[in-house]
Write an enzyme that holds these catalytic residues in place. Sequence first.
Site, PDB file in Angstrom:
ATOM      1  N   LYS A 113      -4.245   1.769   4.684  1.00 43.34           N
ATOM      2  CA  LYS A 113      -3.972   3.181   4.280  1.00 43.34           C
ATOM      3  C   LYS A 113      -3.523   3.717   5.382  1.00 43.34           C
ATOM      4  CE  LYS A 113      -6.200   3.726  -0.179  1.00 43.34           C
ATOM      5  NZ  LYS A 113      -7.292   4.529  -0.786  1.00 43.34           N
ATOM      6  N   LYS A 195      -0.848  -6.231  -6.096  1.00 44.61           N
ATOM      7  CA  LYS A 195      -1.871  -5.605  -6.841  1.00 44.61           C
ATOM      8  C   LYS A 195      -1.385  -4.662  -7.797  1.00 44.61           C
ATOM      9  CE  LYS A 195      -5.383  -2.852  -5.576  1.00 44.61           C
ATOM     10  NZ  LYS A 195      -6.625  -2.381  -5.307  1.00 44.61           N
ATOM     11  N   LYS A 198      -1.745   2.283  -9.454  1.00 42.07           N
ATOM     12  CA  LYS A 198      -1.227   3.621  -9.815  1.00 42.07           C
ATOM     13  C   LYS A 198      -0.244   4.316  -8.777  1.00 42.07           C
ATOM     14  CE  LYS A 198      -6.043   4.504  -9.272  1.00 42.07           C
ATOM     15  NZ  LYS A 198      -7.353   4.764 -10.074  1.00 42.07           N
TER      16      LYS A 198
HETATM   17  P1  AMP Z   1      -9.022   2.166  -7.145  1.00 39.13           P
HETATM   18  O1  AMP Z   1      -8.270   2.448  -8.217  1.00 39.13           O
HETATM   19  O2  AMP Z   1      -8.691   1.449  -5.796  1.00 39.13           O
HETATM   20  O3  AMP Z   1      -9.946   3.490  -6.793  1.00 39.13           O
HETATM   21  O4  AMP Z   1     -10.162   1.255  -7.833  1.00 39.13           O
HETATM   22  C1  AMP Z   1     -11.057   1.442  -8.709  1.00 39.13           C
HETATM   23  C2  AMP Z   1     -11.782   0.109  -8.971  1.00 39.13           C
HETATM   24  O5  AMP Z   1     -10.778  -1.006  -9.736  1.00 39.13           O
HETATM   25  C3  AMP Z   1     -12.341  -0.897  -8.016  1.00 39.13           C
HETATM   26  O6  AMP Z   1     -13.418  -1.362  -8.046  1.00 39.13           O
HETATM   27  C4  AMP Z   1     -11.107  -1.689  -7.870  1.00 39.13           C
HETATM   28  O7  AMP Z   1     -11.345  -3.030  -6.992  1.00 39.13           O
HETATM   29  C5  AMP Z   1     -10.539  -1.942  -9.247  1.00 39.13           C
HETATM   30  N1  AMP Z   1      -9.091  -2.504  -9.254  1.00 39.13           N
HETATM   31  C6  AMP Z   1      -8.100  -1.468  -8.720  1.00 39.13           C
HETATM   32  N2  AMP Z   1      -6.861  -2.116  -9.130  1.00 39.13           N
HETATM   33  C7  AMP Z   1      -7.074  -3.291  -9.550  1.00 39.13           C
HETATM   34  C8  AMP Z   1      -6.346  -4.423  -9.699  1.00 39.13           C
HETATM   35  N3  AMP Z   1      -4.968  -4.344  -9.697  1.00 39.13           N
HETATM   36  N4  AMP Z   1      -7.105  -5.504 -10.469  1.00 39.13           N
HETATM   37  C9  AMP Z   1      -8.389  -5.508 -10.417  1.00 39.13           C
HETATM   38  N5  AMP Z   1      -8.977  -4.564 -10.323  1.00 39.13           N
HETATM   39  C10 AMP Z   1      -8.741  -3.316  -9.610  1.00 39.13           C
END
Ligand code: AMP
Length: 330
Positions: A113, A195, A198
Amino acid sequence: MRILSGIQPTNTPTLGNYLGAMKNFVKLQNDFSDADIIVFVADLHSITVPRDRQELKKNIRSLAALYIATGLDPARTHIFIQSEVPCHSELAFILECNSYIGEMERMIQFKEKSAKQGQTVTTGLLTYPCLMASDILLYDANYVPVGEDQKQHVELTRDIAIRFNNKYGDTFVVPEPYIMKGGARIMSLQDPLHKMSKSDPNPKGYITLLDDINEAKNKIKRAVTDSYGSVKYDKENQPAVSNLMEIYSKLKNISYDEIEKKYQGLGYQEFKEDLAEIVGNELKNIQEKYHAIISSNELDKILDDGRDYAYRLARRKIEKVHHKIGLGRK
Ligand code: AMP
Ligand code: TRP
């Protein structure tokens, strides 16, 4: 036994968040009927980068409603908003004083980041793992369900807990990351090597839980595939199809073998059409519940109860920590 996790309220959760995190919370809630389960909206975490005020407010409430819409049962799981329990920031500073800058700088997420942000990297982005450690250690959580990308932060939390316990005497439970197999890393529908996120500039790469149903189905139908033409789980050679199979398998609760058999001799089109239907139905169910709860008083009551429950536990822990360190008068 206690299980705890949180998600940042940044935009609407994607199918990746749902399959990698939220759906697992629900499974744990249902599988471990005697565990105490805490799931919160990590709003403090989300301000490590600048956020629009209105958007943030909207996303906080929306995520809380989505927790319930995706199957968390407030009678079983305590749901609250992180910033409403001030103990999180209190303990975070204390943990910052028991961890090292080098440890923070080594975090993969910080490196990624901060590389993108140049001069505008906030101090909070660097110290963020201490806030996350605080979220976990305040509640004596034994297991922390997260996606693969958060594992390093939970491991750092363990290191900090062990260090603190050695220095001040037994204070914190040392938590373990709980990574669910399969679906822990859903990839972009347009680029299977990245990955699903969003923050992807290409909205065709991700599906959010509140996407228009037809639009979401079209994203699946137009997802990239490989040139092999067979529905086969082979992450190395067929990463795009394998990713779609992962989504299929997680949503329908069936194995890759079963999917391969079902689509043997058929092309990608039929497989994608079916998957589009499956995703569409899942979103429809979630969205119906979401709309019923988002503007209800019931949601506020749930969040008030969750906050009160969390505060009681967290306050007790903060007092113990103050006492161990020698802060204040008591
Ligand atoms: P974040 O959106 O980065 O705050 O992630 C929130 C939760 O969702 C965390 O536990 C991440 O590890 C999981 N996560 C985010 N993106 C993915 C993805 N593409 N596949 C699986 N898990 C995800
Ligand atoms: N940092 C996590 C993420 O970005 C969210 C989070 C904050 C979290 N505090 C937590 C997850 C505590 C588990 C436990 O996804």
